[in-house]
Scaffold this motif. Structure first.
Motif, PDB file in Angstrom:
ATOM      1  N   PRO A   1       1.067  -1.227  -0.281  1.00 10.74           N
ATOM      2  CA  PRO A   1      -0.313  -0.224   0.289  1.00 10.74           C
ATOM      3  C   PRO A   1       0.927   1.342   0.368  1.00 10.74           C
ATOM      4  N   LEU A   2       2.333   1.576   0.903  1.00 11.96           N
ATOM      5  CA  LEU A   2       2.332   2.626   1.016  1.00 11.96           C
ATOM      6  C   LEU A   2       4.069   2.204   1.809  1.00 11.96           C
ATOM      7  N   TYR A   3       4.352   3.613   0.970  1.00 11.27           N
ATOM      8  CA  TYR A   3       5.591   3.933   2.064  1.00 11.27           C
ATOM      9  C   TYR A   3       5.783   5.712   2.428  1.00 11.27           C
ATOM     10  N   TRP A   4       6.540   5.584   3.339  1.00 18.22           N
ATOM     11  CA  TRP A   4       7.088   6.957   3.655  1.00 18.22           C
ATOM     12  C   TRP A   4       8.197   7.046   4.210  1.00 18.22           C
ATOM     13  N   GLU A   5       8.960   7.839   3.645  1.00 21.61           N
ATOM     14  CA  GLU A   5      10.402   7.794   4.054  1.00 21.61           C
ATOM     15  C   GLU A   5      10.530   8.877   5.292  1.00 21.61           C
ATOM     16  N   TRP A   6      10.697   7.871   6.538  1.00 23.96           N
ATOM     17  CA  TRP A   6      10.534   8.260   7.457  1.00 23.96           C
ATOM     18  C   TRP A   6      12.181   8.727   8.112  1.00 23.96           C
ATOM     19  N   ASN A   7      13.082   8.018   7.714  1.00 26.18           N
ATOM     20  CA  ASN A   7      14.353   8.407   8.307  1.00 26.18           C
ATOM     21  C   ASN A   7      15.282   9.011   6.704  1.00 26.18           C
ATOM     22  N   ILE A   8      14.364  10.082   5.829  1.00 24.17           N
ATOM     23  CA  ILE A   8      15.252  10.663   5.101  1.00 24.17           C
ATOM     24  C   ILE A   8      16.150  11.532   5.936  1.00 24.17           C
ATOM     25  N   SER A   9      17.808  11.711   5.159  1.00 25.75           N
ATOM     26  CA  SER A   9      17.761  13.116   5.831  1.00 25.75           C
ATOM     27  C   SER A   9      17.592  13.771   7.149  1.00 25.75           C
ATOM     28  N   GLY A  10      18.768  13.751   8.148  1.00 27.96           N
ATOM     29  CA  GLY A  10      17.888  15.288   8.505  1.00 27.96           C
ATOM     30  C   GLY A  10      16.745  14.796   9.154  1.00 27.96           C
ATOM     31  N   ASN A  11      15.407  13.545   9.315  1.00 26.75           N
ATOM     32  CA  ASN A  11      14.290  13.793  10.549  1.00 26.75           C
ATOM     33  C   ASN A  11      13.746  14.347   9.053  1.00 26.75           C
ATOM     34  N   TRP A  12      13.655  14.605   8.079  1.00 25.90           N
ATOM     35  CA  TRP A  12      13.234  15.753   7.342  1.00 25.90           C
ATOM     36  C   TRP A  12      11.877  15.532   6.866  1.00 25.90           C
ATOM     37  N   LEU A  13      10.549  14.493   7.520  1.00 24.88           N
ATOM     38  CA  LEU A  13       9.471  13.920   7.816  1.00 24.88           C
ATOM     39  C   LEU A  13       8.908  14.243   8.890  1.00 24.88           C
ATOM     40  N   LEU A  14      10.079  14.162   9.475  1.00 22.71           N
ATOM     41  CA  LEU A  14       9.061  14.921  10.796  1.00 22.71           C
ATOM     42  C   LEU A  14       8.604  15.916  11.378  1.00 22.71           C
ATOM     43  N   GLN A  15      10.312  16.514  10.549  1.00 26.53           N
ATOM     44  CA  GLN A  15       9.641  18.358  10.311  1.00 26.53           C
ATOM     45  C   GLN A  15       8.955  18.228   9.394  1.00 26.53           C
ATOM     46  N   ALA A  16       8.501  17.793   8.136  1.00 35.69           N
ATOM     47  CA  ALA A  16       6.683  18.107   7.546  1.00 35.69           C
ATOM     48  C   ALA A  16       5.441  18.093   8.784  1.00 35.69           C
ATOM     49  N   ALA A  17       6.140  17.569   9.643  1.00 27.74           N
ATOM     50  CA  ALA A  17       4.822  17.145  10.224  1.00 27.74           C
ATOM     51  C   ALA A  17       4.723  17.712  10.641  1.00 27.74           C
ATOM     52  N   MET A  18       5.962  18.669  11.481  1.00 27.93           N
ATOM     53  CA  MET A  18       5.755  19.669  12.434  1.00 27.93           C
ATOM     54  C   MET A  18       4.921  21.038  11.265  1.00 27.93           C
ATOM     55  N   TRP A  19       6.066  20.864  10.724  1.00 29.48           N
ATOM     56  CA  TRP A  19       5.653  22.115  10.187  1.00 29.48           C
ATOM     57  C   TRP A  19       4.583  22.666   9.032  1.00 29.48           C
ATOM     58  N   SER A  20       3.686  20.749   9.129  1.00 30.77           N
ATOM     59  CA  SER A  20       2.109  20.505   8.283  1.00 30.77           C
ATOM     60  C   SER A  20       1.435  21.714   9.414  1.00 30.77           C
ATOM     61  N   GLN A  21       1.785  21.547  10.733  1.00 33.25           N
ATOM     62  CA  GLN A  21       0.674  21.755  11.534  1.00 33.25           C
ATOM     63  C   GLN A  21       1.263  22.882  11.883  1.00 33.25           C
ATOM     64  N   GLY A  22       2.312  24.636  10.963  1.00 40.44           N
ATOM     65  CA  GLY A  22       2.779  25.336  11.635  1.00 40.44           C
ATOM     66  C   GLY A  22       3.376  25.375  12.746  1.00 40.44           C
ATOM     67  N   VAL A  23       3.681  24.502  13.117  1.00 40.54           N
ATOM     68  CA  VAL A  23       4.940  24.534  13.917  1.00 40.54           C
ATOM     69  C   VAL A  23       6.198  24.287  14.124  1.00 40.54           C
ATOM     70  N   PRO A  24       7.237  25.017  13.935  1.00 38.99           N
ATOM     71  CA  PRO A  24       9.075  24.826  13.486  1.00 38.99           C
ATOM     72  C   PRO A  24       9.317  23.428  14.733  1.00 38.99           C
ATOM     73  N   MET A  25      10.534  22.592  14.495  1.00 35.79           N
ATOM     74  CA  MET A  25      10.563  21.911  15.104  1.00 35.79           C
ATOM     75  C   MET A  25      11.700  21.891  16.738  1.00 35.79           C
ATOM     76  N   ILE A  26      12.482  23.335  15.436  1.00 39.52           N
ATOM     77  CA  ILE A  26      13.320  23.198  16.228  1.00 39.52           C
ATOM     78  C   ILE A  26      12.960  24.873  16.802  1.00 39.52           C
ATOM     79  N   LYS A  27      13.001  25.347  18.182  1.00 37.94           N
ATOM     80  CA  LYS A  27      12.803  27.195  18.549  1.00 37.94           C
ATOM     81  C   LYS A  27      13.202  27.281  19.996  1.00 37.94           C
ATOM     82  N   ASP A  28      14.116  28.460  19.566  1.00 38.98           N
ATOM     83  CA  ASP A  28      15.792  28.717  20.733  1.00 38.98           C
ATOM     84  C   ASP A  28      16.503  27.525  21.338  1.00 38.98           C
ATOM     85  N   GLY A  29      16.502  27.066  20.275  1.00 37.12           N
ATOM     86  CA  GLY A  29      17.861  26.315  20.100  1.00 37.12           C
ATOM     87  C   GLY A  29      17.223  24.994  20.975  1.00 37.12           C
ATOM     88  N   LYS A  30      16.199  24.569  21.508  1.00 37.19           N
ATOM     89  CA  LYS A  30      15.588  23.501  21.999  1.00 37.19           C
ATOM     90  C   LYS A  30      14.397  22.971  21.002  1.00 37.19           C
TER      91      LYS A  30
END
Lengths: 297, 328, 415
Positions: free
Chosen positions: C181-210
């Motif tokens: 059925p599907l493939y989601w490249e969760w481990n592509i360079s730099g956790n990119w798609l997890l960052q996408a999941a955060m940005w999709s909701q309008g939230v940056p993954m890193i804030k104030d260095g944390k």
């Protein structure tokens, strides 16, 4: 002489052939893949040598050619790409230069050291041997960065020196030759000394000739290891393609996002393996003769 | 030392021209001179970098940073308290425990079988030695391709067995339904798969060493033994061949063990330490931390631990084995 | 990849027409299989407009991490190239270490910079501390790849727009067909798609260095990941293999970088309908997406102003006009340069709608974070390990996992 096919022999052959199939499996895949077109590789079809149907070369198409101009035969395309996309001849030459230099220098340094450890009593000899054994344990990956930093300070990175120098002392070579030299009878050496030979002369004119099989074993080990070394050249050669050794040439075909370009890569792998196989076949005769002779002593 | 003293102190077998120096002295000097180049190089190329690594292991050095800070034992503490480091030891030890016995015994078995043949010795010798000679990078890639879950020849061949009596084996039946294992991508199989590739790659070398060792077993021993009523086959092997192969076995086990501890190329090319750190062997950890993640200090600490670990095991092995080995 | 022959011909041609002083520059880039062709095309044009500049390409970097590590090693050995193409999220490190040089002076000297298509959003990707250190060369966004035939066979008529719809489609594919059925490249360079999941909701993954996942959005991102892994029976293969399956017609849905489009086009086997579509969002369309790809940076240690000027000309050429257009023509990446894209719009994108998806998502482009500090890369691995734990089923309580992960990561980030 008549060969009697006893059950023992058949059984032995049976087992060995089964083993041979497993052992040869990757080689079969390697050679077979080097004959196939990308589509056949992706779907695993094409039989042993690929159907050799002409297919349009994507690079050629992308550069503006049309379909008919760009038709190529898989096997020719794979092998010619292996030599043009990466200058494989140059890399093979580098391989020869590097492994030959390393082996010669290793021998020049290891053989006298091994002789000293085996036959000459000197103060600290046991400690010296323990040092050699300890050095056997040190893998290059552990010291790669410090070595790189040292070479960088000397300005030697990206040079043949960087490829050769770290290997010229081989703990394994010293160990192997020492074990072998220990089996050489002392009388031989005493007689030579009696004839007024200096220690140095004894090494090269008395010990070495008897040690040819061990030296060959070491040669096989050293040449194979350094011909196929991927890790160290990758660390130390950054940028200058003309210094690449054969495995680095393979890496040129290691694809990235889209996966590897298997056809030319397997063609390169085949080409790279050939010199070693040929050399081994040639050396093997001598090797066997040497061992048999020394066995009958 | 007067000439008289040197004459009486030396041990001549025959008449000897008095030399100004005792032969032992001269030999000792020659020994040191001959060993000197090797000594200097060993220290410069191997020991000094280890020393540098030891120093770096107490710092937080990373490439490119202008400053470098001493952090004492922090790197070591991080190693001992982190969970991934425990997996590192497990993976390394398990890999060695799998590869060394298998590779040694397969090498021995192959050598014995080949020696017993009337015809075709050369052929099998070459075939079995081929894996040793092929580039590990190329072979790793080929194995990866062959072990591909759907396109690879291994799973496709196994799939051909579906619908045959092989399904009586429950694992096989399950795999026919769910799909055959992902091998390198499967947490339960990855290390075993790597061990298989490691054995495949190394047993040929051991075979060659054993062939050399077998040639040096004197034939008269066998003759004498058969006169004493030792039957062919297992008895002969156990009482003569195996003990006489003692020194060879020591050498083979030592070398195989050292090289298995140093496994890296296959891990880096095929599994990157995964899945779930099941193949996170020590040398790979050193590479990952020290070079890939640019935490040179931490990588250096793992290096020192690795060397200590391997030295311990080597010493233990030598103690254990030296007692049992029969030297001529 | 017939790089060398045409390149050397170009070089010889360049040298033959060269005037009294030819300037030499050295360039390094990553991902040979993807970009060799691009640079061949670029060089064909560059040699015509800059016959007095000789460009030597160094051995390519294997991937973005290798690109950075190689440059760091070369900095120590003082053998840096003049121009280096680095991942967008690795720029900060090189800026921090003083390896990348600021480009402001050169930009200020350019008369038509804006009209050459460089717009602020694009330059923001390479701006640090108010200065510009690179020009983005090839940019990617996450997109969806679909095998329309499989979707139709499963009765999925409209392409999914959110992850919930994706999961539903996945169940249908599993039930009605025998394809993956599907493939989601969760481990592509730099956790990119997890960052996408955060940005999709309008939230940056890193804030104030944390690590900024201590919020409902972080939890939702992890729960979505869990659903994708577990509710769908996604197979744990690597991205390249999944792409091959897709190309062979065996995979229904594939979620990863637009960079794969070129690969799928080239290796497609069979007659199935290949479409790309915008990346699914969480509870609606994505509000933002991380920009993948790389930029051209000036890493030269030369003191010769001619060399620096030549390097600048090369950087400018590859990121604008026909040079930049080569990126779209030869890969699945897009040039972030407006003018370059408009050049291609009429003809090229009409014929290659699959590559248009990423272009349409360009307005959503946001920062691709690199974790700050020395442990940056180690942090990437830690997050990957946690995602893997979800994948293999070792972790079931997302909230607990999220808390553990945030704590561990923040301990590794600089205080």
């Amino acid at each position: 002489m008549t060969y009697r096919f006893s059950t023992r022999q058949t059984l032995a052959h049976g087992l060995l052939i089964l083993g041979a199939i497993i052992v040869l499996l990757p080689f079969y895949v390697m050679i077979s893949t080097s004959f196939k077109s990308p589509a056949e590789i992706a779907t695993g079809t094409g039989g042993v040598f690929g159907s050799q149907a002409l297919f349009p070369d994507p690079t050629c198409l992308a550069l503006g050619g049309n379909e008919t101009e760009c038709l190529v035969r898989p096997v020719r395309d794979n092998y010619s790409q292996a030599f043009t996309a990466a200058p494989l001849w140059r890399y093979l030459l580098n391989g020869v230069i590097v492994t030959a230099s390393i082996f010669v220098l290793q021998t020049l340094i290891a053989v006298p050291a091994a002789y000293a450890l085996a036959k000459l009593k000197f103060w600290g000899r046991d400690a010296a041997f323990a040092l050699v054994l300890f050095c056997l344990l040190i893998p290059v990956h552990a010291i790669a960065l410090p070595l790189y930093l040292m070479l960088a300070k000397l300005g030697l990175t990206n040079s043949y020196a960087a490829l050769i120098l770290p290997w010229i002392v081989s703990a394994f070579g010293i160990f192997l030759m020492r074990q072998f030299f220990m089996t050489v009878p002392d009388d031989l050496i005493d007689a030579a000394r009696m004839d007024g030979m200096g220690e140095f002369a004894i090494i090269w004119r008395v010990m070495l000739p008897t040690a040819i099989p061990a030296l060959l074993a070491f040669a096989i080990f050293s040449v194979v290891a350094h011909w196929n070394d991927y890790f160290w050249p990758r660390i130390v050669i950054t940028g200058d393609r003309s210094l690449f050794t054969p495995p680095l040439g393979l890496r040129e075909f290691k694809g990235d996002l889209g996966g590897d370009v298997y056809g030319p890569m397997m063609a390169s792998a085949t080409i790279i393996a050939v010199p070693l196989v040929v050399a081994f076949l040639l050396a093997q005769r001598r090797f066997i003769d040497g061992i048999t002779l020394s066995g009958m002593k | 030392m007067s000439d008289l003293a040197s004459l009486t102190n030396s041990v001549p077998k025959q008449q000897r021209i008095a030399r100004p120096e005792r032969p032992e002295r001269r030999q000792a000097r020659a020994g040191m001179v001959l060993f000197a180049p090797a000594l200097v190089l060993l220290i410069l190329i191997l020991i000094v970098p280890v020393g540098v690594a030891a120093l770096l292991s107490f710092t937080d050095y990373t490439l490119g940073r202008p400053s470098i800070d001493w952090v004492g034992l922090r790197n070591y503490i991080d190693i001992f308290t982190g969970s991934s480091y425990r997996k590192m030891i497990v993976a390394t030890v398990l890999y060695v425990a799998l590869v060394v016995p298998a590779s040694v015994f397969l090498g021995l078995g192959a050598a014995l079988l080949i020696r017993s043949l009337n015809v075709g010795q050369s052929f099998y010798k070459t075939v079995y030695f081929l894996p040793v000679m092929a580039s590990l990078l190329a072979m790793a890639i080929v194995w990866e391709f062959a072990l591909h879950p759907t396109l690879g020849i291994v799973n496709r061949t196994l799939a051909m067995g579906c619908g045959t009596p092989l399904e009586l084996w429950s694992w096989f039946a399950r795999s026919c339904i769910d799909g055959f294992p992902l091998w390198l991508g499967d947490r339960d199989y990855a290390l075993y798969t790597l061990a298989f590739i490691g054995i495949w790659q190394s047993f040929g070398f051991n075979m060659v060493l054993y062939l050399a060792g077998l040639t040096s077993v004197p034939n008269d021993l066998y003759g004498a033994a058969s006169m004493d009523g030792v039957k062919r086959g297992w008895e002969r092997f156990r009482l003569i061949t195996w003990p006489m192969l003692g020194p060879t076995t020591v050498f083979v086990v030592t070398i195989t063990m050292i090289r298995s501890f140093q496994v890296f190329d296959t891990v880096e090319a095929l599994t990157h330490g995964g899945p779930a750190k099941s193949t996170y062997v020590m040398i790979y950890a050193i590479y990952e931390k020290g070079i890939a993640q640019n935490l040179v200090g931490l990588g250096a600490a793992i290096t020192i631990l690795f060397l200590a670990f391997v030295m311990l095991i080597s010493v233990a092995q030598r103690r254990f084995v030296e007692r049992k080995v029969h030297y001529q | 990849m017939k790089t060398l022959l045409p390149l050397s011909t170009a070089l010889i041609a360049t040298m033959a027409t060269t005037q009294a002083h030819a300037v030499d520059i050295e360039v390094g880039y990553a991902y040979s299989a993807t970009f060799d062709l691009t640079f061949e095309q670029i060089m064909q044009e560059f040699a015509k407009s800059h016959p007095d500049i000789t460009v030597t390409f160094r051995a390519t970097y294997e991937n973005y991490e290798d690109a950075t590590n190689t440059v760091l090693r070369e900095a120590v050995a003082n053998t840096l190239p003049d121009v280096s193409f680095q991942a967008l999220n690795r720029q900060a490190l090189l800026v921090e270490r003083g390896i990348a040089k600021p480009l402001d002076a050169y930009i200020a000297a350019e008369p038509d910079f804006e009209t050459d298509g460089y717009h602020k959003a694009m330059l923001d990707l390479s701006t640090f501390g108010g200065h510009i250190y690179g020009l983005p060369f090839s940019v990617s966004t996450p997109i969806s790849f679909y095998n329309r035939d499989i979707l139709n066979a499963a009765g999925v008529d409209t392409l999914p727009a959110t992850w919930d719809e994706v999961i539903a489609a996945c169940q249908l594919i599993k039930a009605k067909t025998d394809k993956e059925p599907l493939y989601w490249e969760w481990n592509i360079s730099g956790n990119w798609l997890l960052q996408a999941a955060m940005w999709s909701q309008g939230v940056p993954m890193i804030k104030d260095g944390k690590l900024n996942m201590d919020n409902p959005e972080g939890l939702k991102a992890l729960e979505t990941a869990k659903a994708i892994f577990r509710d769908c029976g996604m197979k744990n293969v690597i991205g390249g293999d999944a792409a091959k399956s897709l190309a062979a017609g065996d995979l229904g849905m594939f979620f990863s970088s637009t960079a794969y489009v070129g690969f799928v086009d080239r290796s497609k086997v069979g007659d199935w309908e290949f479409v790309t579509a915008p990346y699914p969002g969480i509870d609606g369309a994505p509000q933002a997406l991380p920009a993948g790809g790389n930029s051209a940076m000036l890493t030269s240690t030369s003191q010769d102003p001619e060399v620096l000027e030549a390097a600048w000309q090369f950087i400018k050429f590859t990121t604008s006009g026909a040079g930049a257009a080569a990126v779209a023509l030869t890969t699945g990446y897009v040039p972030p340069n407006k003018v370059a894209n408009e050049l291609l719009m009429e003809d090229f994108y009409a014929k290659n709608p699959n590559k248009l998806t990423a272009v349409n998502q360009l307005p959503l482009l946001s920062e691709w974070f690199a974790y700050p500090g020395d442990n940056g890369l180690a942090v990437t691995q830690v997050i990957e390990d946690y995602l893997e734990a979800i994948f293999v089923g070792d972790a079931t309580d997302m909230e607990e996992l999220r808390d553990e992960m945030v704590e561990e990561v923040n301990a590794l980030l600089p205080r």
